[in-house]
Design a protein around this motif. Structure first.
Motif, mmCIF file in Angstrom:
data_model
loop_
_atom_site.group_PDB
_atom_site.id
_atom_site.type_symbol
_atom_site.label_atom_id
_atom_site.label_comp_id
_atom_site.label_asym_id
_atom_site.label_seq_id
_atom_site.Cartn_x
_atom_site.Cartn_y
_atom_site.Cartn_z
ATOM 1 N N GLU A 29 0.838 -1.198 0.000
ATOM 2 C CA GLU A 29 0.000 0.000 0.000
ATOM 3 C C GLU A 29 0.880 1.259 0.000
ATOM 4 O OE1 GLU A 29 -3.205 1.309 3.203
ATOM 5 O OE2 GLU A 29 -2.909 -0.868 3.122
ATOM 6 N N ILE A 30 1.899 1.227 0.844
ATOM 7 C CA ILE A 30 2.816 2.362 0.940
ATOM 8 C C ILE A 30 3.557 2.548 -0.382
ATOM 9 C CG2 ILE A 30 4.984 3.127 2.001
ATOM 10 C CD1 ILE A 30 3.962 1.857 4.613
ATOM 11 N N PHE A 31 3.989 1.420 -0.939
ATOM 12 C CA PHE A 31 4.733 1.470 -2.185
ATOM 13 C C PHE A 31 3.895 2.105 -3.296
ATOM 14 C CE2 PHE A 31 7.169 0.091 -5.765
ATOM 15 C CZ PHE A 31 8.465 0.116 -5.274
ATOM 16 N N GLU A 32 2.642 1.672 -3.389
ATOM 17 C CA GLU A 32 1.763 2.229 -4.421
ATOM 18 C C GLU A 32 1.541 3.721 -4.229
ATOM 19 O OE1 GLU A 32 -1.786 -0.182 -4.542
ATOM 20 O OE2 GLU A 32 -0.554 -1.923 -5.131
ATOM 21 N N ALA A 33 1.363 4.119 -2.959
ATOM 22 C CA ALA A 33 1.152 5.549 -2.698
ATOM 23 C C ALA A 33 2.409 6.346 -3.043
ATOM 24 C CB ALA A 33 0.761 5.763 -1.232
ATOM 25 N N GLN A 34 3.587 5.763 -2.757
ATOM 26 C CA GLN A 34 4.841 6.441 -3.109
ATOM 27 C C GLN A 34 4.935 6.597 -4.628
ATOM 28 O OE1 GLN A 34 6.875 7.978 -1.288
ATOM 29 N NE2 GLN A 34 7.467 6.916 0.583
ATOM 30 N N GLU A 35 4.556 5.549 -5.339
ATOM 31 C CA GLU A 35 4.597 5.621 -6.803
ATOM 32 C C GLU A 35 3.648 6.698 -7.315
ATOM 33 O OE1 GLU A 35 3.924 1.476 -8.001
ATOM 34 O OE2 GLU A 35 5.921 1.527 -8.934
ATOM 35 N N ALA A 36 2.437 6.731 -6.743
ATOM 36 C CA ALA A 36 1.453 7.732 -7.163
ATOM 37 C C ALA A 36 1.981 9.139 -6.890
ATOM 38 C CB ALA A 36 0.131 7.491 -6.440
ATOM 39 N N ALA A 37 2.623 9.304 -5.724
ATOM 40 C CA ALA A 37 3.163 10.624 -5.373
ATOM 41 C C ALA A 37 4.242 11.038 -6.376
ATOM 42 C CB ALA A 37 3.731 10.606 -3.948
ATOM 43 N N ALA A 38 5.098 10.083 -6.727
ATOM 44 C CA ALA A 38 6.183 10.389 -7.669
ATOM 45 C C ALA A 38 5.612 10.712 -9.050
ATOM 46 C CB ALA A 38 7.144 9.205 -7.748
ATOM 47 N N GLU A 39 4.625 9.947 -9.472
ATOM 48 C CA GLU A 39 4.022 10.197 -10.798
ATOM 49 C C GLU A 39 3.306 11.544 -10.832
ATOM 50 O OE1 GLU A 39 1.423 7.004 -12.230
ATOM 51 O OE2 GLU A 39 2.933 5.620 -11.422
ATOM 52 N N TYR A 40 2.633 11.835 -9.719
ATOM 53 C CA TYR A 40 1.853 13.074 -9.674
ATOM 54 C C TYR A 40 2.753 14.290 -9.852
ATOM 55 C CZ TYR A 40 -1.485 16.550 -8.011
ATOM 56 O OH TYR A 40 -2.318 17.641 -7.914
ATOM 57 N N LYS A 41 3.965 14.185 -9.329
ATOM 58 C CA LYS A 41 4.894 15.309 -9.403
ATOM 59 C C LYS A 41 5.345 15.578 -10.839
ATOM 60 C CE LYS A 41 6.994 14.961 -4.847
ATOM 61 N NZ LYS A 41 8.242 14.596 -4.189
ATOM 62 N N ASP A 76 1.649 17.867 -17.575
ATOM 63 C CA ASP A 76 1.126 18.114 -18.931
ATOM 64 C C ASP A 76 -0.236 17.457 -19.157
ATOM 65 O OD1 ASP A 76 3.832 18.217 -18.578
ATOM 66 O OD2 ASP A 76 4.240 16.621 -20.049
ATOM 67 N N ASP A 77 -0.544 16.438 -18.403
ATOM 68 C CA ASP A 77 -1.777 15.700 -18.647
ATOM 69 C C ASP A 77 -2.786 15.992 -17.534
ATOM 70 O OD1 ASP A 77 -3.785 13.912 -19.029
ATOM 71 O OD2 ASP A 77 -2.457 12.290 -19.693
ATOM 72 N N ALA A 78 -3.694 16.922 -17.804
ATOM 73 C CA ALA A 78 -4.626 17.381 -16.777
ATOM 74 C C ALA A 78 -5.518 16.243 -16.269
ATOM 75 C CB ALA A 78 -5.488 18.510 -17.327
ATOM 76 N N GLU A 79 -5.951 15.408 -17.202
ATOM 77 C CA GLU A 79 -6.854 14.309 -16.827
ATOM 78 C C GLU A 79 -6.162 13.341 -15.854
ATOM 79 O OE1 GLU A 79 -10.445 12.366 -16.787
ATOM 80 O OE2 GLU A 79 -9.922 14.335 -17.634
ATOM 81 N N GLU A 80 -4.928 12.964 -16.243
ATOM 82 C CA GLU A 80 -4.171 12.031 -15.402
ATOM 83 C C GLU A 80 -3.867 12.654 -14.045
ATOM 84 O OE1 GLU A 80 -0.393 10.806 -16.969
ATOM 85 O OE2 GLU A 80 -0.174 9.358 -15.348
ATOM 86 N N ALA A 81 -3.526 13.933 -14.078
ATOM 87 C CA ALA A 81 -3.212 14.623 -12.826
ATOM 88 C C ALA A 81 -4.413 14.591 -11.895
ATOM 89 C CB ALA A 81 -2.802 16.063 -13.113
ATOM 90 N N LYS A 82 -5.583 14.776 -12.474
ATOM 91 C CA LYS A 82 -6.801 14.790 -11.666
ATOM 92 C C LYS A 82 -7.020 13.431 -10.997
ATOM 93 C CE LYS A 82 -11.529 15.755 -12.304
ATOM 94 N NZ LYS A 82 -12.566 15.694 -13.338
ATOM 95 N N ASN A 83 -6.832 12.381 -11.792
ATOM 96 C CA ASN A 83 -6.993 11.029 -11.254
ATOM 97 C C ASN A 83 -5.987 10.734 -10.153
ATOM 98 O OD1 ASN A 83 -9.089 10.435 -12.921
ATOM 99 N ND2 ASN A 83 -7.794 9.499 -14.510
ATOM 100 N N LEU A 84 -4.737 11.087 -10.444
ATOM 101 C CA LEU A 84 -3.687 10.818 -9.461
ATOM 102 C C LEU A 84 -3.936 11.592 -8.166
ATOM 103 C CD1 LEU A 84 -0.495 10.707 -11.679
ATOM 104 C CD2 LEU A 84 -1.307 8.877 -10.199
#
Lengths: 137, 215
Positions: free
Chosen positions: B120-132, B136-144
């Motif tokens: 769970e922590i790993f996935e959240a870390q990945e999401a945090a890194a991707e979000y940063k 450029d992608d507003a849709e993806e940013a919103k989901n993340l």
């Protein structure tokens, strides 16, 4: 604290960052964490039909030493058999990267991750797992 | 691992009968330093009052003209005062200190954190890194961002659960001490595993918050 050149190199150019298909029978995955700092590390190995590791990937969310330890581990894993991989010791990582005492736990984490990944593969293949979960420094 | 615990510890006092600063041996733990029972719940107001009182009496500035031996005692005692106070005033740090005093370093825990939690922590870390790095992608940013907000709530809830467990276990610990008994092994084990998770939760919440704030 100054990082050694090798740590900086692995940190700036980490080898083998990424993921392998976790659900594949030929892939072993180890996710481990360091209670001291809350770092998490995922290390994966892909084993070919000769029982040799032909690919290894990692992803680490943690300090430079944790990233360097896991990056180095993936380099060392490639081309090794399961038994050879099992023999990788955290002390070898400490030596190679010149880790200071306060960062030794990063190398322990990498060794734990290797062992967890190998055992995950063994479980998938129905091979008896090796050792207990906790490794010693 | 219980050798540090002695039932009837000698009472320690920072000042001797003439009001002179005593040498503080390393066997004097932070609780003994403040003459506090080894309990999870302490009189925090009393601790603070004692801290200020000792600070005033131990401060090296008052010893600038004293002989070297006294200056050194004042320096040592002041350093110890600060680290003891810092550790004991915070309930979590106090719990960690007390459990380690009683049963050894938490890093030597045999139990590992549940793999589910690490994933769970790993996935959240990945999401945090991707979000940063997905500006450029507003849709993806919103989901993340929605994922991260959800993860944040989830970890905050876990932390609250851990705090509640600590309060409960702490009360059982103190009850045993009040009865003149050792804290039950089961309470120690549970405290060790709950406290062993605190850095993971703190760390992931820090990463998630950072990602949410930066973007």
């Amino acid at each position: 604290m100054a990082y050694s050149e090798k740590v900086v190199d692995h940190y700036n150019n980490p080898r083998n960052v990424g993921s392998l298909d976790k659900s594949a029978d030929t892939v072993g995955t180890g996710i481990v964490g360091a209670p001291e700092c809350g770092d998490v590390m995922k290390l994966q190995v892909k084993i070919n039909s000769d029982g040799v590791i032909d690919d290894a990937k990692f992803k680490t969310f943690g300090c430079g030493s944790a990233i360097a330890s896991s990056s180095l581990a993936t380099e060392w894993l490639k081309g090794k058999t399961l038994d050879e991989a099992q023999e990788i010791k955290n002390t070898e990582i400490v030596e190679e990267l010149n880790l200071p005492p306060v960062k030794i736990h990063c190398s322990v984490l990498a060794e734990d991750a290797i062992k967890a990944a190998l055992n995950d593969y063994r479980e998938k293949q129905g091979i008896p797992t090796v050792g207990n979960a906790k490794s010693v420094v | 691992m219980n050798q540090t615990r002695t039932k009837n510890r000698d009472t320690f006092s920072v000042f001797d009968e003439n009001g002179e600063i005593q040498l503080i041996s390393s066997t004097v733990d932070h609780f003994a330093f403040f003459s506090l029972p080894r309990k999870m719940k302490i009189d925090e107001g009393g601790l603070e009052a004692k801290y200020y009182d000792y600070s005033r009496r131990l401060h090296p500035d008052f010893f600038t003209n004293a002989p070297a031996s006294k200056r050194i005692l004042s320096l040592d005692a002041s350093a110890r005062l600060n680290s003891a106070y810092k550790t004991l005033k915070d309930p979590i740090q106090r719990a960690v200190y007390l459990v380690e005093l009683e049963s050894g370093k938490l890093e030597e825990n045999d139990s590992r954190p549940p793999v589910d939690l690490l994933e769970e922590i790993f996935e959240a870390q990945e999401a945090a890194a991707e979000y940063k790095c997905c500006e450029d992608d507003a849709e993806e940013a919103k989901n993340l961002r929605a994922n991260l907000e959800a993860a944040k709530e989830c970890f905050i809830a876990q932390r609250a659960g851990q705090r509640a467990a600590l309060a409960d276990l702490g009360a059982r610990w103190d009850k045993a001490i009040d009865a003149g008994e050792d804290p039950p092994a089961e309470v120690i084990d549970k405290l060790r595993s709950v406290l062993g998770l605190r850095n993971y939760i703190d760390n992931i919440l820090r990463s998630v918050n950072q990602a949410l704030e930066e973007a």
